[in-house]
Design a protein around this motif. Sequence first.
Motif, PDB file in Angstrom:
ATOM      1  N   MET A 297       0.833  -1.182   0.000  1.00  0.00           N
ATOM      2  CA  MET A 297       0.000   0.000   0.000  1.00  0.00           C
ATOM      3  C   MET A 297       0.877   1.244   0.000  1.00  0.00           C
ATOM      4  N   THR A 298       0.425   2.230  -0.685  1.00  0.00           N
ATOM      5  CA  THR A 298       1.166   3.478  -0.719  1.00  0.00           C
ATOM      6  C   THR A 298       0.856   4.289   0.535  1.00  0.00           C
ATOM      7  N   ARG A 299       1.665   5.302   0.763  1.00  0.00           N
ATOM      8  CA  ARG A 299       1.467   6.161   1.925  1.00  0.00           C
ATOM      9  C   ARG A 299       0.104   6.861   1.856  1.00  0.00           C
ATOM     10  N   PHE A 300      -0.339   7.184   0.638  1.00  0.00           N
ATOM     11  CA  PHE A 300      -1.635   7.833   0.451  1.00  0.00           C
ATOM     12  C   PHE A 300      -2.774   6.905   0.880  1.00  0.00           C
ATOM     13  N   ASP A 301      -2.637   5.608   0.591  1.00  0.00           N
ATOM     14  CA  ASP A 301      -3.658   4.639   0.974  1.00  0.00           C
ATOM     15  C   ASP A 301      -3.741   4.463   2.487  1.00  0.00           C
ATOM     16  N   HIS A 302      -2.636   4.663   3.181  1.00  0.00           N
ATOM     17  CA  HIS A 302      -2.625   4.555   4.635  1.00  0.00           C
ATOM     18  C   HIS A 302      -3.502   5.627   5.278  1.00  0.00           C
ATOM     19  N   ILE A 303      -3.697   6.729   4.586  1.00  0.00           N
ATOM     20  CA  ILE A 303      -4.538   7.809   5.096  1.00  0.00           C
ATOM     21  C   ILE A 303      -5.934   7.733   4.506  1.00  0.00           C
ATOM     22  N   LEU A 304      -6.029   7.440   3.221  1.00  0.00           N
ATOM     23  CA  LEU A 304      -7.300   7.469   2.515  1.00  0.00           C
ATOM     24  C   LEU A 304      -8.271   6.393   2.998  1.00  0.00           C
TER      25      LEU A 304
ATOM     26  N   PRO B 137      -8.397   4.460   5.924  1.00  0.00           N
ATOM     27  CA  PRO B 137      -8.951   4.673   7.267  1.00  0.00           C
ATOM     28  C   PRO B 137      -9.857   5.901   7.337  1.00  0.00           C
ATOM     29  N   GLY B 138      -9.499   6.960   6.635  1.00  0.00           N
ATOM     30  CA  GLY B 138     -10.342   8.152   6.640  1.00  0.00           C
ATOM     31  C   GLY B 138     -11.708   7.881   6.045  1.00  0.00           C
ATOM     32  N   PHE B 139     -11.734   7.123   4.952  1.00  0.00           N
ATOM     33  CA  PHE B 139     -13.006   6.757   4.331  1.00  0.00           C
ATOM     34  C   PHE B 139     -13.835   5.879   5.257  1.00  0.00           C
ATOM     35  N   VAL B 140     -13.202   4.918   5.916  1.00  0.00           N
ATOM     36  CA  VAL B 140     -13.922   4.025   6.833  1.00  0.00           C
ATOM     37  C   VAL B 140     -14.505   4.820   8.007  1.00  0.00           C
ATOM     38  N   LEU B 141     -13.733   5.768   8.552  1.00  0.00           N
ATOM     39  CA  LEU B 141     -14.235   6.571   9.668  1.00  0.00           C
ATOM     40  C   LEU B 141     -15.402   7.458   9.243  1.00  0.00           C
ATOM     41  N   LEU B 142     -15.295   8.084   8.085  1.00  0.00           N
ATOM     42  CA  LEU B 142     -16.398   8.917   7.597  1.00  0.00           C
ATOM     43  C   LEU B 142     -17.646   8.081   7.296  1.00  0.00           C
ATOM     44  N   ALA B 143     -17.454   6.924   6.691  1.00  0.00           N
ATOM     45  CA  ALA B 143     -18.586   6.051   6.392  1.00  0.00           C
ATOM     46  C   ALA B 143     -19.241   5.548   7.678  1.00  0.00           C
ATOM     47  N   SER B 144     -18.431   5.231   8.682  1.00  0.00           N
ATOM     48  CA  SER B 144     -18.972   4.783   9.967  1.00  0.00           C
ATOM     49  C   SER B 144     -19.779   5.890  10.636  1.00  0.00           C
ATOM     50  N   ALA B 145     -19.247   7.109  10.608  1.00  0.00           N
ATOM     51  CA  ALA B 145     -19.966   8.241  11.198  1.00  0.00           C
ATOM     52  C   ALA B 145     -21.284   8.483  10.479  1.00  0.00           C
ATOM     53  N   LEU B 146     -21.263   8.377   9.165  1.00  0.00           N
ATOM     54  CA  LEU B 146     -22.484   8.573   8.391  1.00  0.00           C
ATOM     55  C   LEU B 146     -23.514   7.480   8.694  1.00  0.00           C
ATOM     56  N   LEU B 147     -23.071   6.239   8.804  1.00  0.00           N
ATOM     57  CA  LEU B 147     -23.983   5.146   9.135  1.00  0.00           C
ATOM     58  C   LEU B 147     -24.566   5.308  10.536  1.00  0.00           C
ATOM     59  N   ILE B 148     -23.758   5.768  11.474  1.00  0.00           N
ATOM     60  CA  ILE B 148     -24.255   5.999  12.830  1.00  0.00           C
ATOM     61  C   ILE B 148     -25.284   7.118  12.827  1.00  0.00           C
ATOM     62  N   GLN B 149     -25.033   8.149  12.044  1.00  0.00           N
ATOM     63  CA  GLN B 149     -25.990   9.249  11.959  1.00  0.00           C
ATOM     64  C   GLN B 149     -27.299   8.792  11.316  1.00  0.00           C
TER      65      GLN B 149
END
Length: 124
Positions: free
Chosen positions: A1-8, A10-22
Amino acid sequence: MTRFDHILIPGFVLLASALLIQISGLTLLLGAHPWWAQKVIWIGLPIGIGLAMTAWALRLPRPLRQLGFGLSTFVAFLIAEAGKTQFTASVAENIAAGQTWYLGWIATCALITATLASLFRYSQ
């Protein structure tokens, strides 16, 4: 995985989780006030990401981060519930209990975000 994927990713998973919780109204079901049940999610999200990044920058071991954030989430939830109980028992007159309820929910959302972020494997 590239360094960009290490951020992208997890960030997507956290945003998706927050949206699902909302969308599911989970915070409301667990006892948050209807007025700010969705707001605490979006206030806690950047705070939790900051906590996870700080723990990562301090090079805390991953199991320690997961355990510490997980237990802290549980304690924050208990504090929020205690604030809710005191606030409702006072018929909405105990301002400190109301603030404890609100801030406890922000802390719960921030710490669950940090817990989820600590599940990802980062390389230093």
